[in-house]
Design a protein around this motif. Structure first.
Motif, PDB file in Angstrom:
ATOM      1  N   ARG A 333       0.820  -1.206   0.000  1.00  0.00           N
ATOM      2  CA  ARG A 333       0.000   0.000   0.000  1.00  0.00           C
ATOM      3  C   ARG A 333       0.860   1.264   0.000  1.00  0.00           C
ATOM      4  O   ARG A 333       0.550   2.245  -0.683  1.00  0.00           O
ATOM      5  CB  ARG A 333      -0.939  -0.014   1.209  1.00  0.00           C
ATOM      6  CG  ARG A 333      -2.100  -0.989   1.079  1.00  0.00           C
ATOM      7  CD  ARG A 333      -3.139  -0.780   2.170  1.00  0.00           C
ATOM      8  NE  ARG A 333      -2.641  -1.177   3.473  1.00  0.00           N
ATOM      9  CZ  ARG A 333      -2.774  -2.400   3.994  1.00  0.00           C
ATOM     10  NH1 ARG A 333      -3.368  -3.351   3.286  1.00  0.00           N
ATOM     11  NH2 ARG A 333      -2.323  -2.673   5.192  1.00  0.00           N
ATOM     12  N   GLY A 337       0.000   2.156  -3.398  1.00  0.00           N
ATOM     13  CA  GLY A 337      -1.393   2.435  -3.065  1.00  0.00           C
ATOM     14  C   GLY A 337      -1.984   3.633  -3.767  1.00  0.00           C
ATOM     15  O   GLY A 337      -3.076   3.554  -4.337  1.00  0.00           O
ATOM     16  N   THR A 341      -4.802   3.152  -6.676  1.00  0.00           N
ATOM     17  CA  THR A 341      -6.161   3.621  -6.402  1.00  0.00           C
ATOM     18  C   THR A 341      -6.613   4.620  -7.455  1.00  0.00           C
ATOM     19  O   THR A 341      -7.749   4.565  -7.948  1.00  0.00           O
ATOM     20  CB  THR A 341      -6.231   4.266  -5.003  1.00  0.00           C
ATOM     21  OG1 THR A 341      -5.824   3.314  -4.027  1.00  0.00           O
ATOM     22  CG2 THR A 341      -7.651   4.712  -4.689  1.00  0.00           C
ATOM     23  N   ARG A 404      -7.350   7.939  -2.590  1.00  0.00           N
ATOM     24  CA  ARG A 404      -7.309   6.999  -1.470  1.00  0.00           C
ATOM     25  C   ARG A 404      -8.215   7.457  -0.339  1.00  0.00           C
ATOM     26  O   ARG A 404      -8.831   6.643   0.352  1.00  0.00           O
ATOM     27  CB  ARG A 404      -5.877   6.838  -0.955  1.00  0.00           C
ATOM     28  CG  ARG A 404      -4.990   6.038  -1.883  1.00  0.00           C
ATOM     29  CD  ARG A 404      -3.704   5.629  -1.217  1.00  0.00           C
ATOM     30  NE  ARG A 404      -3.933   4.601  -0.212  1.00  0.00           N
ATOM     31  CZ  ARG A 404      -2.988   4.098   0.560  1.00  0.00           C
ATOM     32  NH1 ARG A 404      -1.748   4.547   0.448  1.00  0.00           N
ATOM     33  NH2 ARG A 404      -3.248   3.156   1.440  1.00  0.00           N
ATOM     34  N   LEU A 412      -7.660  -2.863  -1.105  1.00  0.00           N
ATOM     35  CA  LEU A 412      -6.339  -2.689  -1.659  1.00  0.00           C
ATOM     36  C   LEU A 412      -5.392  -3.507  -0.803  1.00  0.00           C
ATOM     37  O   LEU A 412      -4.887  -3.049   0.211  1.00  0.00           O
ATOM     38  CB  LEU A 412      -5.930  -1.193  -1.646  1.00  0.00           C
ATOM     39  CG  LEU A 412      -4.662  -0.818  -2.380  1.00  0.00           C
ATOM     40  CD1 LEU A 412      -4.876  -0.841  -3.884  1.00  0.00           C
ATOM     41  CD2 LEU A 412      -4.203   0.579  -1.963  1.00  0.00           C
ATOM     42  N   TRP A 413      -5.208  -4.763  -1.184  1.00  0.00           N
ATOM     43  CA  TRP A 413      -4.439  -5.695  -0.386  1.00  0.00           C
ATOM     44  C   TRP A 413      -4.913  -5.692   1.069  1.00  0.00           C
ATOM     45  O   TRP A 413      -4.128  -5.730   2.022  1.00  0.00           O
ATOM     46  CB  TRP A 413      -2.942  -5.368  -0.437  1.00  0.00           C
ATOM     47  CG  TRP A 413      -2.382  -5.465  -1.817  1.00  0.00           C
ATOM     48  CD1 TRP A 413      -2.280  -6.601  -2.547  1.00  0.00           C
ATOM     49  CD2 TRP A 413      -1.843  -4.402  -2.625  1.00  0.00           C
ATOM     50  NE1 TRP A 413      -1.716  -6.322  -3.788  1.00  0.00           N
ATOM     51  CE2 TRP A 413      -1.438  -4.990  -3.847  1.00  0.00           C
ATOM     52  CE3 TRP A 413      -1.671  -3.037  -2.433  1.00  0.00           C
ATOM     53  CZ2 TRP A 413      -0.867  -4.229  -4.863  1.00  0.00           C
ATOM     54  CZ3 TRP A 413      -1.106  -2.294  -3.446  1.00  0.00           C
ATOM     55  CH2 TRP A 413      -0.714  -2.900  -4.644  1.00  0.00           C
ATOM     56  N   SER A 414      -6.237  -5.623   1.241  1.00  0.00           N
ATOM     57  CA  SER A 414      -6.812  -5.515   2.582  1.00  0.00           C
ATOM     58  C   SER A 414      -6.727  -6.852   3.313  1.00  0.00           C
ATOM     59  O   SER A 414      -6.647  -7.907   2.686  1.00  0.00           O
ATOM     60  CB  SER A 414      -8.265  -5.076   2.496  1.00  0.00           C
ATOM     61  OG  SER A 414      -9.025  -5.950   1.679  1.00  0.00           O
TER      62      SER A 414
END
Length: 414
Positions: A333, A337, A341, A404, A412-414
């Motif tokens: 991120r 990120g 995004t 973002r 987002l790669w959560s």
């Protein structure tokens, strides 16, 4: 090492660019590495084969850039559509100003052989599955290869097994299809312009009925008598791309056959492609997902080789430092990120049918085109860095931070 080796420093699953690059870097650090590839070396993959200056920059770290550039070099993009064309040379940047293209059968085999020559134990036709996970840590992997099945007990694991990521799924990786993803088809065609020093993108992509589609077509010269020719459309669950990509590819080739001296498309493949970090479950205590398995793909153009090579370099330090469960997605991120995004937001706009017919003529036919499109090409090629201080770079970073904030709930790669 023998096939029955149980304990190993690092197991890398997948010998595409990301996996092989990780194996090369780790082996050169003196680590004991097993690199597993489910197919044979030289297996094919749906890909544009393009190597941007950012990818060439990473290949220099591996000592492979000059070898690849000797086969073919390109100077940038030519973008076509809506009655106009704009030439967008690669700008001088920290990544250099040279690009290339190489068929993935050759490119992947080159990196895998380099990993083997660097000291990695390369095992083809070998599939990793049935991970035994204890408290977030892989303690055992089962491998099925030409001589049967055996277990490995790895200290660390890098999962680079592609867009479908079968091992990633077993580990809990989830693809969030409410975000933009790609639907693409690729072929190889003979071409009178195979040594062209420009990569060509047709951003006015029309279907067989003349309708404008949310995507683009590409022709990337390979310097060997052929071009990589393909087309891709952007899609979401809410606005799925209603397109037969293989049929569209033939129509695209027919449309430009005379202009580019094209033969008939061969070796046609197609695929779905997660993009822009729209996956979760990319790390555990001693493992990380990288490359396509981690949706490390630019949503504006489908380019992922450069990100895969970068992730391969970044992930080793994270694994060596300790628990990667939160550290790896946090680093992704931090590194990508804002750009991802913003790119996902821009790509989402392209899925609206009214958007491209409105902005396309302004971008490619108006006097603003020579200013707008080189800037767009710079963004699409992923060659804006934190060190760049020009107005475009500042505006891109500012817009990324804003995107973002606005899309905080977007995975987002959560």
């Amino acid at each position: 090492m023998t096939p029955m080796t149980a304990h190993v420093d690092l197991v890398v699953v997948g010998a595409g660019p990301a996996g092989s690059a990780a194996a090369i870097a780790a082996a050169r650090r003196g680590r004991e590495v097993i690199l597993l590839e489910s197919g044979e070396l030289g297996r094919d993959k749906t890909c544009g084969d393009g190597l941007t200056p950012r990818a060439i920059h990473e290949l220099r770290h591996l000592g492979l850039a000059e070898q690849i550039l000797r086969t073919h070099r390109n100077r940038g993009l030519k973008l076509h559509g809506y009655g106009g064309s704009v030439t967008a040379p690669w700008p001088q940047s920290a990544f250099g100003a040279e690009g290339s293209a190489m068929p993935r059968t050759l490119f992947d085999a080159l990196l895998a052989r380099t990993a083997r020559d660097s000291g990695a134990d390369l095992r083809s036709s070998s599939t990793a599955h049935a991970p035994d996970v204890e408290d977030g840590k892989i303690v055992r992997l089962q491998v099925t290869g030409p001589d049967g099945s055996y277990d490995l007990q790895p200290r660390h694991v890098v999962v680079a097994d592609g867009v479908r990521s079968p091992l990633g799924k077993e580990l809990g990786r989830t693809w969030h299809r409410e975000e933009v993803f790609g639907v693409a088809a690729r072929s190889y065609v003979t071409s009178e312009r195979s040594r062209d020093e420009w990569m060509h993108s047709h951003v006015e992509l029309r279907g067989t009925e003349g309708e404008i589609l949310p995507g683009y077509g590409w022709m990337f010269p390979l310097g060997n008598g052929e071009m990589n020719l393909g087309c891709g459309a952007l899609s979401t669950q809410a606005r799925p791309a209603q397109v037969n990509t293989k049929k569209l590819l033939k129509h695209y080739a027919d449309t430009y056959r005379a202009e580019f001296g094209l033969g008939e498309p061969t070796k046609v493949t197609s695929a779905l492609l997660p993009m822009g970090g729209a996956v979760s479950g990319v790390a555990g205590k001693n493992y990380v997902l990288i490359g396509d398995a981690a949706a490390g793909v630019n949503p504006l153009n489908g380019e992922g080789i450069d990100y895969g090579l970068e992730m391969a370099r970044l992930c080793l330090d994270v694994l060596e430092a300790g628990d990667a469960t939160e550290a790896w997605p946090a680093l992704l991120r931090e590194t990508y990120g804002e750009a991802f995004t913003l790119a996902r937001t821009a790509a989402r706009l392209l899925t609206y049918p009214q958007f491209l017919p409105l902005v396309g003529p302004v971008a490619l036919r108006s006097p603003l085109g020579p200013l707008l499109m080189p800037a767009a090409a710079r963004l699409m090629a992923n060659i804006v860095t934190e060190e760049d201080k020009d107005l475009l770079a500042r505006a891109w970073r500012l817009a990324g931070r804003g995107a973002r904030v606005v899309r905080r709930s977007s995975p987002l790669w959560s």
